[in-house]
Design a protein around this motif. Structure first.
Motif, PDB file in Angstrom:
ATOM      1  N   CYS A 364       0.848  -1.207   0.000  1.00 12.93           N
ATOM      2  CA  CYS A 364       0.000   0.000   0.000  1.00 12.93           C
ATOM      3  C   CYS A 364       0.876   1.246   0.000  1.00 12.93           C
ATOM      4  O   CYS A 364       0.563   2.267  -0.630  1.00 12.93           O
ATOM      5  CB  CYS A 364      -0.899   0.051   1.232  1.00 12.93           C
ATOM      6  N   CYS A 367       1.980   3.506  -3.022  1.00 10.92           N
ATOM      7  CA  CYS A 367       1.081   4.542  -3.549  1.00 10.92           C
ATOM      8  C   CYS A 367       0.612   5.484  -2.440  1.00 10.92           C
ATOM      9  O   CYS A 367       0.597   6.698  -2.600  1.00 10.92           O
ATOM     10  CB  CYS A 367      -0.140   3.903  -4.196  1.00 10.92           C
ATOM     11  N   HIS A 472      -9.246  -1.921  -7.486  1.00 13.03           N
ATOM     12  CA  HIS A 472      -8.509  -1.691  -6.243  1.00 13.03           C
ATOM     13  C   HIS A 472      -8.557  -2.947  -5.369  1.00 13.03           C
ATOM     14  O   HIS A 472      -9.111  -2.945  -4.265  1.00 13.03           O
ATOM     15  CB  HIS A 472      -9.051  -0.476  -5.493  1.00 13.03           C
TER      16      HIS A 472
END
Ligand code: HEC
Ligand code: HEC
Length: 493
Positions: A364, A367, A472
């Motif tokens: 994670c 980003c 996502h």
């Protein structure tokens, strides 16, 4: 003696600084030239009004006051409103320190309405003060007794009703208190439709039947089989469910140029100062305070909506009806920069610390990079190939997280990109992903959301609650325990 001279020198330097506060020019051709991101499919930037057209518009600088639910009005309030007369929203000459400017900006944020939507209409005013009417139509009362989004506006022509601007959308009630900037969770009263209808546009679309006005708001003439084309022949009763769906289920509002089919949730403005791009699709760059001032003007009164050969307004509609003083927009932007998050009740503990490790392990952090929990980059909407001549200012990660590409490809806000959002404040945000399709972090990280049988907590069109939330997919393969740890960590941010 020496101290006195020194003191005087310091004072005169301070006075000089106060005088020389550099307020950026809002409508500055140079800054406007390469501010916007070209739209997908056309690869041109939206055109804008000229500096001359902008500064020729009359100034509107008017205070407004809250509308209370019947029975909740403070004593003497109605008499006050009818006696007070028009007052200036901002008085720049009186502002000296940063603090003064920020206080003034708070007022601009809270009180600004959209002048083009003001109505002096005794019947409407009477309805707004009638308990019977509000009960019948189901008005929602805010915890402070006000009716969300509505304003009384004493003007030279009389007492008008107005629709709140920034604070009509960018306020979230948390624990009964309004938190500026934190998103949106109050719907107020259906009576607002009498001011904002038939156009969601802040620019009055004179001479259009309602369907055509809606088309001008959302039509995308360069997209093949544009879904908004159908608006041209639609009647108001057909629109309302569409709007209701996007406002209530997405925690968003189909901004003019966006779409009721491909919504945008109301983003969190707390922490905006550290973001490089504006809007979920990075419609504009955020290079400094001038760009925020410009954006506030753009969305309230200065949008021309011309894209290369495609002009969405008739010549007689293409006009800036009023503008706010540059100083008001400067104060507003300073205020937005100063916004702080509400106190976070979720304190770090063992569970959240385990979650932080997962946040790193699952990538994670690549980003959503600390300290802002965004790397301030853009990702590609599924199906979009950026043109080779894209502006250098766009910092693009050549990957797609494959969320719904509709907003980025099939609207006038569509640039082909989705920006990586900051995760600071996700604990109170209430809606997730650009369209607000997920209504909690639990839903966002529930692998079942990828199935067509998923019942959406957030945005869906009327009658289509059973629908997958695609894309996502990070973190969706975690065990139930790990998922709870990851969410516990996210809630501490
Ligand atoms: C009718 C509701 C509404 C009103 C009124 C409104 N906004 Fe917004 N605002 C939105 C929505 C929805 C978005 C998301 C648009 C998008 O992503 O394309 C947004 C986006 C923004 C953003 C971009 C934030 C980011 O992180 O990308 C800023 C800044 C902003 N608004 C400031 C303002 C200011 C200042 C005002 C008052 C002048 C205002 N807004 C009035 C609904 C509203
Ligand atoms: C390749 C980059 C990338 C990675 C890796 C990534 N994300 Fe995201 N994240 C995004 C983008 C882009 C969005 C916005 C997508 C959209 O709006 O359609 C997003 C949205 C989110 C949101 C919703 C925020 C909001 O306010 O809407 C959360 C929460 C989130 N990510 C958490 C995570 C977590 C936790 C991980 C790791 C398990 C992760 N992300 C991995 C790019 C990424």
């Amino acid at each position: 003696m020496g101290f006195r001279i020194l003191g005087l020198m310091v004072l005169s330097i301070l006075a000089l600084c106060a005088q020389q506060r550099a307020i950026p020019k809002v409508w500055d051709e140079n800054a406007l030239k390469d501010w916007a991101t070209p739209v997908a499919g056309l690869n041109v930037r939206p055109s804008h009004f000229s500096e001359k057209e902008y500064y020729a518009a009359p100034i509107d600088n008017v205070r407004t006051y809250p509308v209370y639910y019947p029975g909740r009005e403070p004593e003497g309030y109605w008499q006050f409103l009818n006696a007070v007369g028009e007052k200036p929203l901002i008085e720049p000459a009186k502002l000296k320190t940063d603090r003064d400017w920020i206080e003034a900006g708070k007022r601009v944020f809270e009180e600004s309405d959209v002048p083009a939507m003001r109505r002096i209409d005794p019947e409407l005013a009477e309805d707004m003060r009638s308990l019977e009417v509000h009960r019948k139509i189901g008005t929602q009362v805010s915890p402070d007794g006000t009716i969300y989004g509505m304003r009384w506006v004493p003007t030279k022509m009389g007492l008008a009703l107005g629709a709140g601007n920034c604070a009509g959308c960018h306020v979230r009630y948390i624990g009964g208190k309004p938190v500026h900037g934190a998103g949106f969770n109050m719907t107020g009263t259906p009576l607002i439709g009498q001011l904002a209808f038939p156009a969601a546009s802040p620019i009055p679309l004179h001479g259009d039947p309602p369907g055509m006005a809606f088309y001008r708001n959302y039509g995308v003439p360069w997209v093949k089989d544009d879904i908004h084309e159908r608006f041209k022949t639609m009647q108001p009763p057909e629109f309302f469910p569409l709007f209701g769906a996007s406002i209530i289920t997405s925690g968003g509002f189909p901004r003019w140029g966006g779409s009721p089919y491909y919504t945008t949730k109301v983003p969190d403005l707390i922490g905006f100062k550290d973001r490089k791009y504006i809007d979920h699709t990075a419609t504009h760059q955020h290079r400094g305070i001038g760009d925020l001032m410009r954006y506030a003007a753009l969305v309230t009164f200065a949008e021309a909506y011309e894209f290369g050969p495609h002009k969405l307004l008739r010549d007689d509609q293409r006009k800036i009806y009023f503008r706010q003083p540059d100083e008001a927009l400067y104060a507003l932007a300073l205020y937005i920069y100063s916004l702080q998050p509400p106190p976070n009740p979720n304190k770090p503990d063992e569970k959240s610390q385990a979650g932080e490790k997962l946040f790193r392990r699952e990538g994670c952090i690549g980003c959503h990079t600390p300290p802002f929990y965004t790397n301030n980059k853009l990702t590609l909407a599924e199906g979009f190939t950026p043109p080779p001549d894209r502006p250098k200012a766009l910092d693009v990660l050549e990957i797609s997280v494959r969320t719904d590409p509709g907003l980025a490809l099939k609207t006038r806000k569509g640039t082909g990109y989705y920006k990586v959002p900051s995760l600071k404040g996700v604990w109170y945000r209430g809606h997730y992903l650009h369209d607000g399709a997920a209504a909690s972090l639990e839903e966002m990280f529930d692998p079942d959301r990828l199935k067509d049988s998923h019942v959406r907590g957030g945005f869906h069109l009327p009658g289509q609650e059973k629908q997958a939330i695609r894309g996502h997919e990070f973190g969706l393969k975690l065990s139930a325990e790990e998922r709870a740890q990851l969410i516990a960590f996210l809630k501490t941010l």
